[in-house]
Scaffold this motif. Sequence first.
Motif, PDB file in Angstrom:
ATOM      1  N   MET A 102      37.589  15.760  44.939  1.00 37.22           N
ATOM      2  CA  MET A 102      38.212  14.805  44.022  1.00 37.22           C
ATOM      3  C   MET A 102      38.419  15.422  42.650  1.00 37.22           C
ATOM      4  N   MET A 103      37.404  16.118  42.146  1.00 36.45           N
ATOM      5  CA  MET A 103      37.547  16.752  40.836  1.00 36.45           C
ATOM      6  C   MET A 103      38.656  17.780  40.837  1.00 36.45           C
ATOM      7  N   GLU A 104      38.725  18.570  41.890  1.00 33.93           N
ATOM      8  CA  GLU A 104      39.766  19.592  41.971  1.00 33.93           C
ATOM      9  C   GLU A 104      41.147  18.968  42.112  1.00 33.93           C
ATOM     10  N   ALA A 105      41.250  17.877  42.874  1.00 33.15           N
ATOM     11  CA  ALA A 105      42.530  17.181  43.005  1.00 33.15           C
ATOM     12  C   ALA A 105      43.016  16.662  41.657  1.00 33.15           C
ATOM     13  N   LEU A 106      42.073  16.298  40.797  1.00 29.28           N
ATOM     14  CA  LEU A 106      42.409  15.795  39.463  1.00 29.28           C
ATOM     15  C   LEU A 106      42.665  16.921  38.464  1.00 29.28           C
ATOM     16  N   GLY A 107      42.594  18.159  38.923  1.00 26.16           N
ATOM     17  CA  GLY A 107      42.926  19.298  38.068  1.00 26.16           C
ATOM     18  C   GLY A 107      41.745  19.995  37.436  1.00 26.16           C
ATOM     19  N   ALA A 108      40.532  19.568  37.764  1.00 26.83           N
ATOM     20  CA  ALA A 108      39.341  20.185  37.165  1.00 26.83           C
ATOM     21  C   ALA A 108      39.030  21.516  37.842  1.00 26.83           C
ATOM     22  N   GLU A 109      38.392  22.378  37.095  1.00 31.59           N
ATOM     23  CA  GLU A 109      37.851  23.632  37.630  1.00 31.59           C
ATOM     24  C   GLU A 109      36.368  23.395  37.894  1.00 31.59           C
ATOM     25  N   VAL A 110      35.911  23.658  39.124  1.00 30.34           N
ATOM     26  CA  VAL A 110      34.542  23.348  39.512  1.00 30.34           C
ATOM     27  C   VAL A 110      33.768  24.635  39.755  1.00 30.34           C
ATOM     28  N   HIS A 111      32.661  24.798  39.029  1.00 29.75           N
ATOM     29  CA  HIS A 111      31.746  25.912  39.238  1.00 29.75           C
ATOM     30  C   HIS A 111      30.511  25.371  39.950  1.00 29.75           C
ATOM     31  N   THR A 112      30.169  25.926  41.098  1.00 30.17           N
ATOM     32  CA  THR A 112      29.039  25.433  41.886  1.00 30.17           C
ATOM     33  C   THR A 112      27.873  26.407  41.822  1.00 30.17           C
ATOM     34  N   ILE A 113      26.750  25.939  41.272  1.00 28.36           N
ATOM     35  CA  ILE A 113      25.530  26.737  41.180  1.00 28.36           C
ATOM     36  C   ILE A 113      24.799  26.681  42.529  1.00 28.36           C
ATOM     37  N   THR A 114      24.407  27.851  43.038  1.00 28.23           N
ATOM     38  CA  THR A 114      23.775  27.897  44.364  1.00 28.23           C
ATOM     39  C   THR A 114      22.283  28.206  44.327  1.00 28.23           C
ATOM     40  N   GLU A 115      21.768  28.656  43.175  1.00 27.08           N
ATOM     41  CA  GLU A 115      20.355  28.990  43.075  1.00 27.08           C
ATOM     42  C   GLU A 115      19.707  28.218  41.937  1.00 27.08           C
TER      43      GLU A 115
END
Length: 329
Positions: A102-115
């Motif tokens: 949803m965030m990406e569809a709205l044009g946001a850039e998403v950074h996902t922390i894995t640790e």
Amino acid sequence: MPIISAPHEFNEDDLYVDLRSSIGMPLYLKCEGFNFAGSVKQKAALEMVEAAERSGLLTSDSVLVESSSGNLGVALATIAASKGYRFVCITDNRCNLATRQMMEALGAEVHTITEPDPEGGFLGARLAHVRRLCAGDERYVWLNQYLNTNNWRAHHRLTAPHIARRFPELDVLFIGAGTTGTLMGCARWFREHRPAVRIVAVDSVGSVTFGGPAVPRMIPGLGAGVRPPLLDESFVDDVVQVPEIDTVRTCHRLVGHGFLFGGSTGTVVAGAAQWFAEHTPDADRITAVAIAPDLGERYLDTVYQSNWVRHLYGSAALDADGSAVAETA
């Protein structure tokens, strides 16, 4: 119905579910998911953005950045798209896939922390990432929901007065604790205007918010790996901590009656049931309201997914035949 020209101009603020007829609980559930952001976080997001605009902190070249487990990220992505800002959300791998999409569809850039951070968990790791971004580019504007007083002021101005007008005889209010913006805004308002109302904070087991030991948590929304700076416990009368397996069971119980709510809502309702069992033998004689932060569509691949539930919580979290949740396609 209103005619709007921007998504943040609409929020259904007077919809309640009486849980007596469905699950037999003497509780009115204030549904905050009926807006274009899909959660209570739209109020705080808009309050923080517009305060930053008034102060001159936000300009046409600014890039909004925020740490979020999901709902605030969607709210900021919605508002940023409407107002023409770029937005970068820092989340972690507990964030639901639908929320990230949803965030990406709205044009946001998403950074996902894995640790996770060794001491601050995933929240600590997300905050460290935000600080690195802001240090490297002066265009970045961090609203910082964890310190921003406009987070709680939104609920002091809007949420609490709406509840008070609808329920003049209110006795108990249940509020989930995440950043504690909703909790602090409502608790402060009722302390000022209706001090007899009992404020019950609902938290997740494994959260450090009220001093408990940190334990891994898999359902985003409520709870924190770092004590929320906005929290002032003097405004809270009781605290209930809910194991995640009870969150899952409560979500399934609600959806069995046609109410598809999110994990945060399941936690709050489970906390209310626990409080009723421990504090009052005659709950039907009191007027109680709980704030339901979100709806359940974003949890279809987690809380409502049988394999995910079994993997994390065991088969005991499900009905004997697993019928309370969807099977893997």
